[in-house]
Design an enzyme around this catalytic site. Structure first.
Site, PDB file in Angstrom:
ATOM      1  N   LYS A 181       0.923  -1.186   0.097  1.00  9.18           N
ATOM      2  CA  LYS A 181      -0.015  -0.011   0.070  1.00  9.18           C
ATOM      3  C   LYS A 181       0.811   1.165  -0.071  1.00  9.18           C
ATOM      4  CE  LYS A 181      -4.257  -1.852   1.649  1.00  9.18           C
ATOM      5  NZ  LYS A 181      -5.380  -1.855   2.010  1.00  9.18           N
TER       6      LYS A 181
ATOM      7  N   LYS B 146      -4.827 -10.589  -6.146  1.00  9.85           N
ATOM      8  CA  LYS B 146      -6.117 -10.957  -5.502  1.00  9.85           C
ATOM      9  C   LYS B 146      -7.213 -10.139  -5.677  1.00  9.85           C
ATOM     10  CE  LYS B 146      -5.952  -8.448  -1.010  1.00  9.85           C
ATOM     11  NZ  LYS B 146      -6.967  -8.418  -0.216  1.00  9.85           N
TER      12      LYS B 146
ATOM     13  N   LYS C  65     -10.933  -4.971  -2.764  1.00  8.75           N
ATOM     14  CA  LYS C  65     -11.948  -3.972  -2.494  1.00  8.75           C
ATOM     15  C   LYS C  65     -11.244  -2.442  -2.715  1.00  8.75           C
ATOM     16  CE  LYS C  65     -13.368  -4.317   1.743  1.00  8.75           C
ATOM     17  NZ  LYS C  65     -13.511  -4.024   3.262  1.00  8.75           N
TER      18      LYS C  65
HETATM   19  P1  ATP Z   1      -7.842  -4.441   0.232  1.00  9.48           P
HETATM   20  O1  ATP Z   1      -7.759  -5.159  -1.176  1.00  9.48           O
HETATM   21  O2  ATP Z   1      -8.359  -2.955  -0.073  1.00  9.48           O
HETATM   22  O3  ATP Z   1      -6.540  -4.862   1.162  1.00  9.48           O
HETATM   23  P2  ATP Z   1      -9.535  -6.531   0.977  1.00  9.48           P
HETATM   24  O4  ATP Z   1     -10.431  -6.909  -0.238  1.00  9.48           O
HETATM   25  O5  ATP Z   1      -8.524  -7.304   1.375  1.00  9.48           O
HETATM   26  O6  ATP Z   1      -9.093  -5.116   1.150  1.00  9.48           O
HETATM   27  P3  ATP Z   1     -10.488  -6.407   3.906  1.00  9.48           P
HETATM   28  O7  ATP Z   1     -11.395  -5.873   4.533  1.00  9.48           O
HETATM   29  O8  ATP Z   1      -8.965  -5.931   4.017  1.00  9.48           O
HETATM   30  O9  ATP Z   1     -10.605  -6.482   2.166  1.00  9.48           O
HETATM   31  O10 ATP Z   1     -10.672  -7.877   4.044  1.00  9.48           O
HETATM   32  C1  ATP Z   1     -11.716  -8.748   4.564  1.00  9.48           C
HETATM   33  C2  ATP Z   1     -11.394 -10.271   4.689  1.00  9.48           C
HETATM   34  O11 ATP Z   1     -11.646 -10.875   3.354  1.00  9.48           O
HETATM   35  C3  ATP Z   1     -10.153 -10.471   5.274  1.00  9.48           C
HETATM   36  O12 ATP Z   1     -10.245 -11.877   6.002  1.00  9.48           O
HETATM   37  C4  ATP Z   1      -9.333 -10.949   3.964  1.00  9.48           C
HETATM   38  O13 ATP Z   1      -8.150 -11.755   4.200  1.00  9.48           O
HETATM   39  C5  ATP Z   1     -10.524 -11.547   3.103  1.00  9.48           C
HETATM   40  N1  ATP Z   1     -10.134 -11.324   1.617  1.00  9.48           N
HETATM   41  C6  ATP Z   1      -9.980 -10.234   1.122  1.00  9.48           C
HETATM   42  N2  ATP Z   1      -9.593 -10.257  -0.196  1.00  9.48           N
HETATM   43  C7  ATP Z   1      -9.804 -11.675  -0.455  1.00  9.48           C
HETATM   44  C8  ATP Z   1      -9.712 -12.635  -1.850  1.00  9.48           C
HETATM   45  N3  ATP Z   1      -9.460 -11.745  -2.928  1.00  9.48           N
HETATM   46  N4  ATP Z   1     -10.057 -14.024  -1.589  1.00  9.48           N
HETATM   47  C9  ATP Z   1     -10.193 -14.490  -0.288  1.00  9.48           C
HETATM   48  N5  ATP Z   1     -10.416 -13.754   0.766  1.00  9.48           N
HETATM   49  C10 ATP Z   1     -10.287 -12.350   0.719  1.00  9.48           C
END
Ligand code: ATP
Ligand code: LTN
Length: 329
Positions: A112, A195, A198
């Protein structure tokens, strides 16, 4: 005594099927077995700039998603992180035992901040994992169900709890990450090397839990795959493998069943069926999300009750921590 499970999601960006398959959908399954604590981690969200109006709306939305995905307030404590002040207090204490070196090694922090000059890196992003450790340690959580990307943060929470225990005597449970075998890392539809995220800037990267059927169809049809034809679970064909994994998790079918089903058919058939499957599986969840978002007073009531219950557990831990540190109570 039942083991305690704790997890959380930030009310920022778009909640997508990666968050659902990797994290939330799993939490609902643990509800009868463990003591469950799930928070909406708004204090984590503000480590990157948030628009106040949308932060408030997203906080409700994540709570609505928890409930819509099957978390039951009778079985799980559901609350907003900032409603329980002990999170900030313990986070500070944990920060004082953390080291620059270990925080600098966190891959999420590195990812980040790669584009930022050192002088302008927000301090909150740097100490983000100490707040996460506080979330976990406050409730003496044994298990932390998260996606693969959060494993390193949970391991840091382990190190910090052990360090505190060594210095001040046994105080915290040493937590363990709980990561599902398949689905812990759903990849971006537009780029299967990274991955699903969000904070992705391109909408084509993800399927939001609130996406409409037409949008879901469009995104799946356009998902990046290779130039092959046979529908097979092959980790080397990353785009295809990602679509098949999503199919497997939403359908509950085995890999052999799915391969047999698509035998003799190409990627087009898989994409068409997958889009319809996602639409079907998300429909009841979307209906419930909409219901709660139109009835925020229900969410307020559930979250207030959750915060009250969480606060009680958190205060007990915080008191013990302060005593051990030598803070006058
Ligand atoms: P960012 O990508 O902005 O870091 P994020 O998509 O990881 O955000 P978080 O709120 O950080 O979202 O994650 C919420 C939960 O979803 C966490 O347990 C994270 O490990 C899981 N998660 C996030 N992205 C994925 C993915 N692509 N596949 C599976 N699990 C995910
Ligand atoms: N950093 C996590 C969210 C999070 C969390 C937690 C997860 C904050 N506190 C405690 C599990 C336990 C993320 O998904 N980005």
């Amino acid at each position: 005594m039942k083991k305690t499970v704790l997890s959380g999601i930030q009310p920022s960006g778009v909640i997508h099927i990666g968050n659902y398959l990797g994290a939330i959908s799993q939490w609902a399954l643990y509800q009868n077995k463990y003591r469950n604590i799930f928070c909406v981690v708004d204090l984590h969200a503000i480590t990157t700039p948030q628009d106040p109006k949308s932060l408030r709306e997203k906080t409700y939305e994540v709570a609505a998603i928890y409930l819509a995905a099957g978390l039951d307030p009778k079985k799980s404590i559901i609350f907003v992180q900032s409603h329980v002040p002990a999170h900030s207090e313990l986070a500070w204490i944990i920060t004082t035992i953390s080291k620059m070196g270990e925080l600098s090694r966190m891959t999420q922090f590195k990812d980040k901040t790669t584009k930022l000059r050192r002088e302008s890196i927000p301090t909150g992003l740097f100490i983000y994992p100490t707040l996460m450790a506080a979330d976990i340690l406050l409730y003496q959580a044994n298990l932390v169900p998260v996606g693969e990307d959060q494993k390193q943060h949970v391991e840091l929470a382990r190190d910090l709890s052990q360090r505190f225990n060594q210095r001040f005597g046994k105080t915290f449970i040493v937590p363990e990450p709980l990561i599902r075998k398949s689905g812990a890392r759903i990849m971006g539809l537009d780029n299967p090397e990274q991955k699903m995220s969000k904070s992705a800037t391109r909408e084509m990267n993800y399927i939001a839990l609130t996406d409409k059927p037409a949008t879901i169809r469009k995104k799946i049809i356009k998902a990046v795959t290779d130039s092959g034809t046979a529908v097979k679970f092959d980790p080397k064909r990353k785009g295809l493998h990602n679509l098949l994994t999503i199919y497997k998790l939403f359908s509950g079918q085995s890999e052999t069943q799915i391969e047999q089903h698509f035998r003799g058919q190409g990627y087009g058939a898989l994409k068409k069926d997958l889009a319809e499957l996602i639409i079907k599986k998300l429909a009841p969840i979307q209906k419930k999300i909409a219901y709660y978002m139109q009835n925020k007073h229900l969410l307020d009531r559930i979250l207030a009750n959750g915060a009250k219950r969480a606060d009680k557990i958190a205060q007990a831990t915080l008191k013990e921590v302060k005593q051990k540190l030598g803070l006058v109570l």
